[in-house]
Design a protein around this motif. Structure first.
Motif, PDB file in Angstrom:
ATOM      1  N   GLY B 823     -19.583  55.651  28.312  1.00 22.34           N
ATOM      2  CA  GLY B 823     -18.908  54.631  27.514  1.00 22.34           C
ATOM      3  C   GLY B 823     -18.463  53.445  28.366  1.00 22.34           C
ATOM      4  N   LYS B 899     -17.792  53.800  16.182  1.00 25.66           N
ATOM      5  CA  LYS B 899     -18.033  52.766  17.194  1.00 25.66           C
ATOM      6  C   LYS B 899     -19.115  53.217  18.181  1.00 25.66           C
ATOM      7  CE  LYS B 899     -17.027  49.377  20.184  1.00 25.66           C
ATOM      8  NZ  LYS B 899     -17.485  48.015  19.983  1.00 25.66           N
ATOM      9  N   GLU B 900     -19.071  54.501  18.494  1.00 28.77           N
ATOM     10  CA  GLU B 900     -20.053  55.020  19.438  1.00 28.77           C
ATOM     11  C   GLU B 900     -20.357  56.478  19.102  1.00 28.77           C
ATOM     12  OE1 GLU B 900     -17.743  54.399  23.090  1.00 28.77           O
ATOM     13  OE2 GLU B 900     -17.499  56.568  23.212  1.00 28.77           O
ATOM     14  N   TYR B 916     -24.708  55.924  22.376  1.00 31.23           N
ATOM     15  CA  TYR B 916     -25.057  54.717  21.618  1.00 31.23           C
ATOM     16  C   TYR B 916     -23.761  53.997  21.279  1.00 31.23           C
ATOM     17  CZ  TYR B 916     -29.795  56.529  20.993  1.00 31.23           C
ATOM     18  OH  TYR B 916     -31.067  56.988  21.203  1.00 31.23           O
ATOM     19  N   TYR B 917     -23.762  52.721  21.632  1.00 32.95           N
ATOM     20  CA  TYR B 917     -22.493  51.959  21.580  1.00 32.95           C
ATOM     21  C   TYR B 917     -22.702  50.725  20.725  1.00 32.95           C
ATOM     22  CZ  TYR B 917     -18.463  49.536  23.677  1.00 32.95           C
ATOM     23  OH  TYR B 917     -17.275  48.878  23.894  1.00 32.95           O
ATOM     24  N   LYS B 918     -21.923  50.654  19.654  1.00 32.18           N
ATOM     25  CA  LYS B 918     -22.080  49.498  18.758  1.00 32.18           C
ATOM     26  C   LYS B 918     -21.421  48.287  19.407  1.00 32.18           C
ATOM     27  CE  LYS B 918     -20.544  49.998  14.434  1.00 32.18           C
ATOM     28  NZ  LYS B 918     -20.472  50.553  13.057  1.00 32.18           N
TER      29      LYS B 918
END
Lengths: 149, 1243
Positions: B823, B899-900, B916-918
């Motif tokens: 993250g 969010k992730e 996966y990170y928005k």
């Protein structure tokens, strides 16, 4: 006569020096030639061994750790004991029936050679390119790399 | 097994003849079979071709059936979803979909726009697939069997089943998918499948071709296979016959083995038996080796010499399987030696008579001991050096089969050597002269010291001693401890074998670690030499070979002809098929079209630049035309770097280039640091160690007088072992360093191997218990067993809970740490890009590229669910990872609006975590993906490391608990066992039994009570016996008196009558005289009969005569004395020796004799057997105080006793009994050193 006596020792010294120099040169050339010949000898044994499918002809020249890459078989660094059986097993499956080293380079610190091998695999004939390189370790030439592609 | 031996010899002879005849018959029939094959070949060939064709079609039909059925069931499920919800909810369905055969599902709309997909979904031109059709389709690296179905008016389902993975990687993660190869394996002939119906058949007459037809009757592909050739078929038949002969040979060997064992089982001479066993196993090994049994029946890694191979002993250890078989037979030999030693060499009375014999034995056995110890070191060294298995590098909880076999073999060879060395020590002790007390601890101590000293001296004499002084001294200590235990308790027990296994494990792991450290040091040299050696020759060779092999590649030719614009995957396939990646640090493959434009590219490593490739120095590049019918279709360019100054150990390197020359080193390349200097300038470095000037000069000075050396360098308090190599021609200096703590022994390394050993030890224990249950058909729940079970449950269950808890805790922490770090990386990328993008007009993709370079983070970016940027071009551009986002991620981020999200993904079989990170970058939505496959994330302890540590340490704990519990349980249950045996003795009639009272507490009271009870019983028994005897005598006297009176009365009357007639001087005197004398004589006869009957009555009570086994009786009796301080040995008696006697009486005889010996202070009793033509002779020999000569001839007399409380009846009763069965008991010999009694039984 007197000048002769003066010149003669100088000539003698010159003569001895030049002869000594020549001998030294000859010895160096001879030692290089000997090393070259030894490398050629190893490569020749390798050629014979592959031709006959007999590893024992050249297995004594394996280094303690030799890199081998065999197409459709193993790749990696193996001990001389392992390599013996790995290559012998390979020849038992891909039976070589003719092999010749076509490109031999020995006037270098790491002599190598390449050639083409014809083999029979389940009665189907095929060709493979072979590479071998040597290194001078522990006072003799050792096979350090073998690749059959 | 016993029953097998008891089958008649005739049966075995018949079976042997049958097998031999069959083997010969097969050999004779083989040419006939081959001939008949040859004659009918044409017909057979046609049948075979038809059969292969039918079977291939059938296999294809199964694939097709799977596609049809699966797609039907998926269709129904999706229809349900679409009817109830929006199509966006399809991702919820797909995230839970588990592929069975790696199939891919796609949902498209009527405009062929992709709406939803399963994991690994791929985007392509969906127009290629017609509705309700089944066809093959090739996408990048895969060939699929594709089906398209209409779900409803707006949606179509595309089902893709992978048929071929069109590339091969030789790393450990590669998962093969190949329908073609499955056919090759099934039919042992080359196959080629053209997955497009427009491809024609092969024109080569040696091949046969046919179409693959779908269930709709469409030709969708063509299969070509090499027709079976007569030669190869004859070879197959011949091989089959040979294998059949081998099977019968194995069975014949089995039968001959049984016969062999049954013969030598009857030998009386144990040494001869032992020699037979050893000869048998040695011959068996060589027979198996020459017949290639069982290697001929295996075709897997167990016979692969690359795992392990040695040329020792003509190749009987040429693979893990051969090594295992050899070692197993050596173990059996060692166990036979051990049995012999226990049975014969631990005799107390077989002392050598002189010091010369002892000295010779000492020298011979000690030499063998030391040589064998050296042999153990040499064997383990070979296991490390001649194997590609890294025992300590990568921990695995359950390794692969070859590794398990190697572990087992190492353990077995260590056990064999421990046993053999123990036997040597026993032999030495057995040869001690008589006057040396072998149970004196001082003798053991002196022996131990001598052994340590001689071991040290032996090592000093050798150039290359095997092992270390520490291991040698530990081994000697262990063998002496085992010797002491065997001298005091000369009996085979399960616990002995557990000790052997445990010590063998400890010794072998230490040796493995020692040699592993040695080879790690050697690896520094190998790395240095590898970096020093010019690469030119092999690089050029591989490039040339790759070019010449690939320019005629039909796939490449087809694709160039068809004008494909994206041939990245072709370039990748060419790259992995060649050997260039393994020998060059940088390499590339370019595919160019006919005008020289790049249409396909693959470069390694990913971040190397291909601009101006031809201008790059130190690159060897070859460019060749790809032609067909003299028409240039394009160009193939392959190049590789000639520089050899770098070690690559990134995941990308491991994935694409392994195995290379350094990948199989036991050294972890992440732990080494390398520096390469040319002309005093640093040209290359690898690793985290920083070399300062002081250390540089230290390195340089170390090779002032030589071309290489080892030196230790101190870097901020950490010591690094460094190998330095100098190449004078190039003024090149190479140093390779390893932190010394990585070479040292540590507990974690120990557990890596011990866990596997402990599983094997536990299996042995389980096997033994199962065998006991099988033999005795019951589990003996003794008090000791119950105690042991209780200890184990109390100790192990908490351990299991603790291990589980600790593991879960560490898993959670690891996951948290991993997700946190991923993250943070994603956030850094977002910030970098946002900051940079806001102030510049550079293209976003270039900004992403810059972020990758500057931050050193590999990442991928998606927008609108499609890939817009990746720093891992190598992976995504060729199709190794899909360019569509994971459906589970879409569901979590788009629908659930997280969010992730972290998912587990995999490339081949390598599993990694992806975050996966928005992200919002200047108002636009992106998804940034970061994973821990291509970004090195360090965790405190990985899951596998934790598992290994936990399981290893807890398995050690379990084994220690088993050992300690066994000892404790034995200790606690000992008084109970003694009481049990004493009770049994009492029940058998032994009233002299007594249990020692050296216990505490309630147990002491119990034992005291028991002894009192026995004493009272004895007194009462004596009193009762006396009373009974008196009563019996009285009764008998009364009876006798009564019986006697009867004939006396008529006798008196008769005599009175005679006197009366005599007094009357009657003429009838003669007549009366005759009558009276007749009466008197008759009555005297009556009296005589009465006396005989009473005498017969007074003899011993009724006895039951039956055939009893002497061995069984003696064994049962000796078990009663198991807790007494007496050792009873039974020699030369087997169960086949039987006599006719009353079993109970016989019991009493032996009990009496043994009890007498104990009471004469004997410590050892030997019961031996001999026979002559007429008698079985049993000798009971003790080492008690003996019988005084003056009373020796009275010992069998009734009521004779030397004891205060004795009745003097024991030996008398024994004598009576023996006489009653026609035998005898005699005193053979007696002295102050012991007594020998002989029991003689009739045959």
């Amino acid at each position: 006569m007197k000048p002769l006596f003066k010149i003669f020792p100088c000539l003698l010294i010159l003569f001895v020096t030049s002869v000594f120099g020549q001998i030294n040169n000859l010895m160096d050339t001879k030692s290089i030639n000997t090393l070259d010949n030894q490398a050629q000898e190893v490569l020749k044994l390798f050629e014979e061994g592959v031709n006959e499918g007999e590893v024992k002809k050249f297995s004594t020249y394996f280094n303690d750790e030799t890199y081998v890459s065999l197409k459709s078989s193993v790749s990696g660094t193996f001990s001389s004991n392992q390599l013996y059986h790995i290559i012998q097993d390979y020849f038992n499956v891909y039976h070589p029936y003719s092999f010749r080293l076509t490109n031999i380079i020995t006037n270098t610190k790491f002599p190598y050679a390449t050639g083409e091998m014809n083999y029979s695999y389940h009665s189907i004939k095929g060709k493979a390119k072979v590479y071998i390189s040597l290194d001078y370790l522990k006072d003799s030439w050792r096979i350090v790399q073998i690749s059959i592609q | 097994m016993t029953k097998l031996f008891n089958l008649s010899r005739k049966f075995y002879t018949i079976v042997t003849i049958f097998f031999v005849t069959t083997i010969i018959a097969l050999g004779l029939l083989s040419p006939i079979i081959l001939n008949s094959y040859e004659e009918n070949w044409e017909e057979r060939l046609a049948e075979k071709i038809d059969e292969i064709e039918e079977r291939v079609k059938s296999k294809f039909a199964q694939k097709e059936k799977f596609v049809v059925e699966k797609s039907n069931s998926v269709e129904k499920e999706i229809q349900t979803i679409l009817s109830e919800r929006e199509s966006s909810h399809l991702f919820e369905y797909f995230k839970n979909y588990h592929a069975v055969e790696n199939e891919i599902l796609l949902i498209v709309n009527k405009d062929n726009e992709l709406l939803a997909w399963s994991v690994n979904g791929v985007s392509f031109n969906f127009d290629l697939l017609e509705n309700n059709s089944l066809t093959f389709i090739e996408l990048d690296l895969f060939t699929f069997l594709a089906a398209r179905k209409k779900i409803d008016e707006f949606h179509d389902l595309i089902f893709l089943l992978p048929m071929e993975k069109n590339y091969f990687l030789s790393n450990d993660f590669y998962e093969k998918i190949s329908f073609t190869e499955s056919l090759v394996n099934s039919f042992s002939t080359p196959f080629q499948i053209n997955y497009f119906s427009n491809n024609g058949f092969s024109v080569d007459g040696r091949n046969h071709s046919f179409y693959l037809i779908s269930s709709e009757g469409e030709k969708i592909g063509a299969v070509t296979f090499r027709k079976p050739s007569l030669n190869s078929e004859l070879l197959n038949v011949s091989d089959f016959v040979i294998e059949l002969q081998l099977v019968f040979t194995i069975m014949l060997l089995l039968v001959l083995s049984i016969l062999y064992f049954s013969y030598f089982k009857k030998y009386n001479n144990d040494l001869l038996k032992l020699a037979s066993v050893i000869t048998y196993f040695v011959c068996l090994r060589f027979i198996l080796f020459f017949l290639k049994i069982p290697a001929k029946f295996f075709d897997n890694d167990l016979i692969n010499p690359s795992y392990f191979s040695s040329t020792f002993a003509f190749g009987i250890v040429k693979s893990p399987l051969e090594f295992f078989i050899s070692v197993f037979l050596i173990l059996l030999i060692a166990l036979s030696l051990y049995n012999y030693a226990i049975k014969n060499l631990l005799k107390t009375n077989s002392h050598s008579s002189n010091w010369t014999k002892f000295f010779v034995t000492f020298v011979a056995c000690l030499s063998l001991y030391l040589l064998t110890l050296r042999g153990l070191g040499a064997t383990v060294r070979s296991v490390i050096y001649d194997s590609s298995i890294a025992f300590f590098k990568n921990p695995q909880l359950l390794p692969d089969n070859p590794t398990i076999f190697m572990h087992l073999s190492v353990l077995m060879v260590s056990v064999s050597i421990i046993i053999f060395c123990l036997v040597m020590l026993i032999a030495i002790f057995n040869s001690l002269p008589k006057n040396i007390n072998r149970k004196n601890l001082l003798v053991f101590f002196l022996f131990f010291v001598a052994l340590q000293f001689l071991g040290y001296a032996y090592d000093e004499l050798q150039n290359l001693p095997q092992g270390t002084p520490f291991i040698r001294s530990i081994f000697i200590t262990i063998s002496v401890l085992l010797l002491i235990s065997h001298v005091y308790f000369p009996k085979r027990k399960l616990s002995n074998y557990i000790y052997f296994l445990f010590f063998a494990s400890f010794i072998s792991i230490n040796l493995l670690k020692h040699y592993n450290s040695e080879i790690e040091k050697d690896s520094l040299k190998i790395i240095a030499n590898s970096l020093n050696r010019p690469n030119e020759g092999i690089v050029k060779f591989n490039v040339d070979a790759a070019i010449s092999n690939e320019i005629n590649n039909p796939d490449l030719i087809d694709k160039l002809k068809s004008g494909y614009s994206n041939l990245n995957s072709e370039a990748f396939k060419i790259f992995v098929n060649s050997g260039i990646a393994r020998v060059a640090n940088k390499s590339f493959v370019l595919v160019q079209n006919s005008v020289g434009q790049n249409v396909g590219e693959f470069k390694f490593p990913n971040n190397s630049s291909t601009t101006s490739i031809f201008a790059q120095k130190n690159f060897y590049t070859q460019r060749q035309t790809v032609t067909e019918a003299n028409q240039i279709l394009g160009y193939l360019v392959i190049g590789a770097s000639l520089e050899n100054n770098k070690i690559e150990n990134s995941f990308e390197s491991i994935f694409f280039t392994h195995p290379n020359s350094l990948s199989q080193l036991v050294l972890d390349l992440d732990k080494i640091s390398t520096f390469i200097f040319e002309n005093d300038e640093l040209v290359s470095r690898h690793g985290e160690y920083i070399l300062n000037d002081k250390n540089y000069y230290l390195i340089k000075n170390s090779i002032a007088n030589s071309s290489d050396s080892f030196v230790t360098i101190d870097n901020n308090g950490k010591l690094f072992l460094t190998y330095v190599l100098k190449n004078e021609n190039q003024d090149r200096l190479i140093s390779v360093s390893l932190h010394e703590k990585d070479l040292a022994w540590n507990l974690y390394d120990f557990f890596k191997v011990f866990f596997i050993h402990s599983l094997l030890i536990l299996l042995v224990i389980l096997g033994f218990v199962t065998f006991q249950i099988g033999k005795y058909r019951k589990i003996n729940f003794t008090f000791r067993f119950q105690l042991l079970t209780a200890f184990l449950i109390i100790a192990i269950i908490p351990l299991i809970f603790l291990a589980n808890y600790f593991r879960e805790l560490t898993d959670d922490k690891n996951n948290y740490a991993l997700n946190y770090k991923l993250g943070k990386r994603a956030a850094r990328i977002e910030k970098y890009v946002s900051d940079y993008y806001s102030g510049s007009n550079i293209d976003l993709k270039n900004i992403f590229r810059k972020a990758n370079n500057d931050l050193g983070i590999d990442f991928t970016v998606f927008r609108n669910n499609e890939l817009v940027f990746t720093s891992l071009g190598n992976i995504y551009n060729v199709g190794l990872l899909p360019n569509l986002i994971n459906p589970e991620v879409l569901y979590q981020l788009e629908i659930l609006k997280y969010k992730e999200h972290v998912v587990e993904e995999k490339i081949e079989n390598f599993v990694f975590n992806s975050l996966y990170y928005k992200s919002k970058i200047l108002g636009d939505d992106y998804i940034i993906k970061v994973n821990n496959a291509f970004n090195n994330i360090l965790l405190p302890l990985s899951a596998i490391e934790l598992d290994t540590f936990l399981f290893g340490s807890y398995s050690l704990a379990v084994i220690l608990i088993v050992i300690i519990s066994t000892l404790l349980a034995s200790q606690i249950s000992q008084p109970i066992r003694k009481l049990t045996n004493a009770t049994k003795s009492l029940a058998s009639g032994d009233l002299n039994v007594k249990v020692e009272e050296n216990y505490q507490g309630e147990v002491r009271d119990l034992v005291h009570g028991f002894n009192n009870m026995v004493s009272e019983l004895k007194k009462n028994q004596v009193a009762i016996t006396d009373l009974e005897r008196e009563m019996a005598w009285k009764e008998m006297a009364r009876q006798v008196a009564h019986e006697i009176k009867n004939p006396l009365t008529p006798m008196k009357l008769a005599v009175q009558q005679l006197i009366a007639v005599y007094d009357d001087k009657s003429k009838k005197f003669d007549e009366v005289f005759k009558k009276v004398t007749g009466t008197v004589i008759g009555q005297i006869d009556t009296l005589t009969n009465i006396a005989s009957e009473f005498s017969a009555f007074a003899r011993m009570p009724n006895i039951k005569m039956e055939r009893v086994s002497i061995y069984d009786v003696i064994k049962k009796v000796s078990d009663l004395f198991i807790d007494e301080k007496i050792k009873i040995r039974i020699e030369n008696i087997n169960q086949s020796i039987t006599v006719i006697a009353d079993k109970d009486q016989l019991n009493r005889v032996f009990i009496n004799l043994i009890r007498n010996a104990i009471q004469a202070s004997a410590k050892n009793i030997e019961i031996n057997y001999k026979e002559n033509e007429v008698h079985h002779l049993i000798f009971i020999k003790d080492d008690g105080t003996g019988i005084k000569p003056e009373i020796a001839n009275k010992i069998f007399d009734k009521n004779f006793t030397t004891k205060n409380r004795g009745m003097g009846l024991g030996l008398n009763m024994a004598k009576n009994f023996m006489n009653s069965i026609g035998g005898a008991i005699e005193l053979v010999e007696t002295s102050e050193k012991g007594t020998i009694l002989q029991l003689k039984f009739n045959k």
